[in-house]
Design an enzyme around this catalytic site. Structure first.
Site, PDB file in Angstrom:
ATOM      1  CB  SER A 146      -1.336 -69.132  17.555  1.00 53.91           C
ATOM      2  OG  SER A 146      -1.017 -70.416  17.109  1.00 53.91           O
ATOM      3  CD  GLU A 244      -1.947 -67.783   9.605  1.00 59.30           C
ATOM      4  OE1 GLU A 244      -1.991 -68.585  10.543  1.00 59.30           O
ATOM      5  OE2 GLU A 244      -2.330 -66.611   9.694  1.00 59.30           O
ATOM      6  CG  HIS A 274       0.729 -69.062  12.617  1.00 61.01           C
ATOM      7  ND1 HIS A 274      -0.622 -69.323  12.627  1.00 61.01           N
ATOM      8  CD2 HIS A 274       1.164 -69.327  13.877  1.00 61.01           C
ATOM      9  CE1 HIS A 274      -0.995 -69.739  13.823  1.00 61.01           C
ATOM     10  NE2 HIS A 274       0.075 -69.737  14.606  1.00 61.01           N
TER      11      HIS A 274
END
Length: 311
Positions: A146, A244, A274
């Site tokens: 991320s 996502e 995610h």
């Protein structure tokens, strides 16, 4: 996707939403970080050694029987505001085992107390610290999820700009490469992603870089780096879930990097959410993805030759 897998994914989603659901406008960053850490276990057969890397709190994570002459720098996710060495310890332990190398988890400074470029400065400091202790850049890889995946890219682009040696390779999981949230998946995956919607993404982005830079500045959004900069990147693997909203952050970045001449391997995992790799106890796909990422890094750590570029 099988019914059993769907149930496992939905159970993970419920756990995450339960944590998010406790947060209100007046919830402090400290409380959000504590809640996020509590969401994840610290399982994993690994030895943990806290260290301070040039002023940055870090920890060595060593699975049994790994090499000490190879290392992976790991940058945790959390929108630059939550996440920690604790929340990602299990993932780092599994990555250490999969790569056959020790992992240095980097506890970079978080927003809003420390906005851009604090996290980037800490990432570069940790990379330099590892080299100062005898590991050449070609024997070091980077990894992150991320925001941490985007941070790894920002660090490598910054190293390239200053003509310094780059790492051997990078593993990027659900990487946040476009803080302007302009990708088409923010629309096409909006109904499939139960947690990360565009308004939330934009709010986290603004909380990270404040008024210092534009969201399309490649220093915070590697997606917008030019072809010359992208061409200098070492081989990267991007893993992302098909559910996502940040799917485009990986797909479009891989396309741009390849067009520039870089090696960018893209894995889109059907039915996954995610950073699904953070749930290895519940999702067999998480374990499979970590194993694949570890093999990718190990191959390039063994095969890498010195890589230094000019601006």
């Amino acid at each position: 996707m099988s019914e059993t897998l769907n149930e496992a994914v939905e159970a993970v989603i419920a756990r995450v939403k339960q944590t998010y659901g406790r947060w209100r406008r007046d919830t402090t960053p400290a409380q959000m970080r504590a809640d996020w850490d509590a969401l994840f276990s610290a399982r994993g057969d690994a030895r943990i050694e806290p260290v301070v890397a040039g002023g940055v709190p870090c920890e060595w994570v060593r699975a049994p029987r790994v090499r000490d002459d190879r290392a992976v720098l790991y940058f945790h996710g959390g929108g630059f505001q939550v996440g920690s060495l604790s929340s990602h310890r299990e993932l780092m332990a599994l990555l250490s085992a999969a790569t056959g190398a020790r992992v240095l988890g980097v506890g970079y400074r978080l927003a809003p107390e420390h906005r851009y470029p604090a996290a980037l400065e800490d990432a570069l400091c940790a990379f330099e610290w590892v080299q100062a202790r005898g590991l050449a850049a070609e024997h070091v890889a980077m990894a992150g999820d991320s925001a941490g995946g985007g941070l790894a890219l920002s660090a490598m682009l910054t190293l390239r700009e200053s003509g310094r040696a780059l790492p051997a390779a990078a593993l990027l999981m659900s990487a946040w490469t476009d803080l302007s949230a302009s990708g088409e998946s923010y629309e096409t995956r909006a109904a499939d992603d139960p947690i990360h919607q565009r308004p939330m993404i934009l709010a986290m982005a603004r909380n990270y870089f404040g008024d210092k830079v534009d969201a399309c500045d490649p220093r915070v959004s590697p997606m917008f780096a030019d072809a010359t900069a992208l061409a200098a990147l070492p081989p990267v693997m991007l893993q992302v879930g098909d559910r996502e909203t940040v799917l485009s952050d990986s797909e479009a970045f891989a396309t741009k990097a390849r067009a520039a001449g870089a090696t960018a391997e893209l894995q889109v995992w059907p039915g996954m959410i995610h950073v699904f790799q953070q749930f290895p106890g519940e999702l067999p796909e998480a374990r499979e993805a970590i194993a694949a990422g570890g093999r990718f890094l190990a191959a390039h750590l063994d095969a890498a030759s010195p890589r230094k570029t000019s601006p």
